[in-house]
Design a protein around this motif. Structure first.
Motif, PDB file in Angstrom:
ATOM      1  N   PHE A  79       0.844  -1.207   0.000  1.00 48.56           N
ATOM      2  CA  PHE A  79       0.000   0.000   0.000  1.00 48.56           C
ATOM      3  C   PHE A  79       0.878   1.256   0.000  1.00 48.56           C
ATOM      4  N   LEU A  80       1.915   1.251   0.837  1.00 46.59           N
ATOM      5  CA  LEU A  80       2.791   2.421   0.916  1.00 46.59           C
ATOM      6  C   LEU A  80       3.585   2.624  -0.371  1.00 46.59           C
ATOM      7  N   ILE A  81       3.943   1.547  -1.046  1.00 47.02           N
ATOM      8  CA  ILE A  81       4.638   1.679  -2.333  1.00 47.02           C
ATOM      9  C   ILE A  81       3.735   2.358  -3.353  1.00 47.02           C
ATOM     10  N   ALA A  82       2.477   1.934  -3.403  1.00 50.21           N
ATOM     11  CA  ALA A  82       1.528   2.597  -4.305  1.00 50.21           C
ATOM     12  C   ALA A  82       1.349   4.060  -3.925  1.00 50.21           C
ATOM     13  N   ALA A  83       1.299   4.335  -2.616  1.00 52.87           N
ATOM     14  CA  ALA A  83       1.155   5.721  -2.157  1.00 52.87           C
ATOM     15  C   ALA A  83       2.366   6.556  -2.552  1.00 52.87           C
ATOM     16  N   SER A  84       3.556   5.966  -2.531  1.00 50.43           N
ATOM     17  CA  SER A  84       4.762   6.711  -2.901  1.00 50.43           C
ATOM     18  C   SER A  84       4.731   7.103  -4.375  1.00 50.43           C
TER      19      SER A  84
END
Length: 409
Positions: A246-251
């Protein structure tokens, strides 16, 4: 479905013990009786065919030279048999009496156990195991292989049918090359990492030291978290991987938005490094499954994996930068329009990933989330990355400045 195997060099012989589910021997045509039970009284010719088929389904190499089987033995075992829990008990089973002829074993519910012996030059040689029985089954067929070195060290491997050959006790050169290839393939097979790299370089119009600093910061960030992950300083719960994804997509979404608003070129290296920490966890998920092939070269393999990632990044840069420069110089539209189109396409993709991965987080088992407290340094890094990203984003939104990217020379 699972195959169990032992490989042990001893003197001038390599001993190989295999337990194969009977369902994989359909083409061997073992004799049957009644409603589908094996005819154990007439099984000997079928056992011979099964031994030959097994020898053809595996390849063993000594220092790169293929070995030829000297002799083999086999038997049928009941589904309840647990002799393959250890090498000694498995070998004792194969040396002992076979099942009574009146035993009931259904054709696809027991095991074919076999012992294969290969002449070798030395027990200290480098051995490679290639398993290609039913490669089409892929992940549906797992191989649990244990290699017992001459010193008695047991190395356990767990891999799928159709996998690449396994170096059973790899030399440092073998481990290094294997992990360089793995890291290189991983970065090229990871669309989320590639899109993040593309977002990083969109504001640049040429290869310069600022771009080198941005990429270096990303490298340092994911190297740090790869090290933590390799040495198990990560939460073990099922919830952790969905959070990282999820955080990778957010980045990616954040970088696309920043490129649209105004990229802060002075601090891009900092943002790149912080998000690199998060992406390093993403790289580590593949690395964890690969470390079983490192042998005694854990740190070397980790560094080689990282080198492979960097080589993949360099290749992406060498392709993407000239393509971007050419695109901006075609003057098919203004720089702002081209940047907006690229970032909107990337942001749209990242948004879909974000929503999908948010759903995956909701479905994850969070019961072990408290275990994350056992990795305080890791959590501190993760929270630092999230907090810094949010702080930078808020600053960008507060400025509300228009897009201002470096112009072409």
């Amino acid at each position: 479905m699972r195959v169990h195997a032992f490989v042990k060099p001893e003197g001038d012989r390599l001993h190989v013990l295999l337990r194969i589910p009977l369902a994989l021997l359909l083409n061997v045509d073992l004799p049957k009786q009644g409603p589908g039970y094996l005819a154990l009284a007439q099984i000997d010719p079928g056992i011979t065919r099964a031994i030959e088929a097994t020898d053809k389904g595996i390849d063993l190499f000594e220092d790169g030279k293929r070995l030829s089987m000297a002799q083999g033995a086999g038997r049928i075992s009941l589904p309840s048999d647990r002799s393959f829990d250890s090498f000694d008990s498995a070998r004792a089973l194969l040396r002992g009496p076979r099942l009574p002829d009146n035993s009931y074993v259904f054709w696809n519910q027991g095991y074919f156990d076999t012992y294969l012996e290969y002449p070798i030059q030395s027990a200290q040689s480098s051995f490679t195991f290639d398993f290609h029985i039913a490669p089409g089954l892929g992940d549906r067929l797992k191989v649990d292989l244990r290699y017992i070195s001459p010193e008695g060290v047991v190395r356990a491997y767990d891999f799928s049918a159709g996998s690449d050959p396994i170096a059973l006790d790899p030399r440092w050169q073998q481990a290094a090359w294997s992990f360089v290839k793995s890291g290189f393939a991983h970065i090229l097979d990871g669309p989320d990492h590639l899109l993040f790299l593309l977002c990083l370089i969109i504001p640049f119009r040429r290869l310069d030291w600022n771009l080198v600093g941005v990429i270096t910061a990303f490298t340092v960030g994911h190297t740090v978290t790869l090290l933590f992950a390799a040495y198990r300083f990560v939460p073990a719960g099922d919830w952790f991987a969905p959070v990282v994804e999820f955080l990778i997509a957010a980045s990616i979404l954040y970088m696309a938005v920043e490129n649209l608003v105004r990229p802060d070129m002075r601090r891009r290296w900092l943002v790149s490094g912080l998000f690199g920490l998060v992406h390093g966890f993403g790289f580590s998920f593949l690395l964890q499954s690969q470390l079983q092939f490192a042998g005694s070269h854990l740190l070397l393999s980790l560094l080689a994996f990282n080198i492979g990632i960097e080589l993949g990044q360099v290749l992406v840069l060498l392709i993407a930068m000239p393509a971007l420069i050419l695109l901006y110089r075609t003057h098919v539209a203004s720089e702002k329009v081209i940047t907006a189109v690229l970032c909107l396409l990337i942001g749209h993709t990242a948004w879909h990933w974000l929503t999908e991965r948010a759903d995956a987080m909701k479905e994850a088992d969070w019961s072990t989330a408290a275990d994350a407290l056992t990795a305080p340094v890791l959590l501190a890094l993760l929270l630092l990355a999230i907090g810094a990203a949010v702080r930078v984003m808020l600053k960008r939104q507060g400025r509300g400045t228009p897009l201002d990217t470096p112009r072409l020379d």
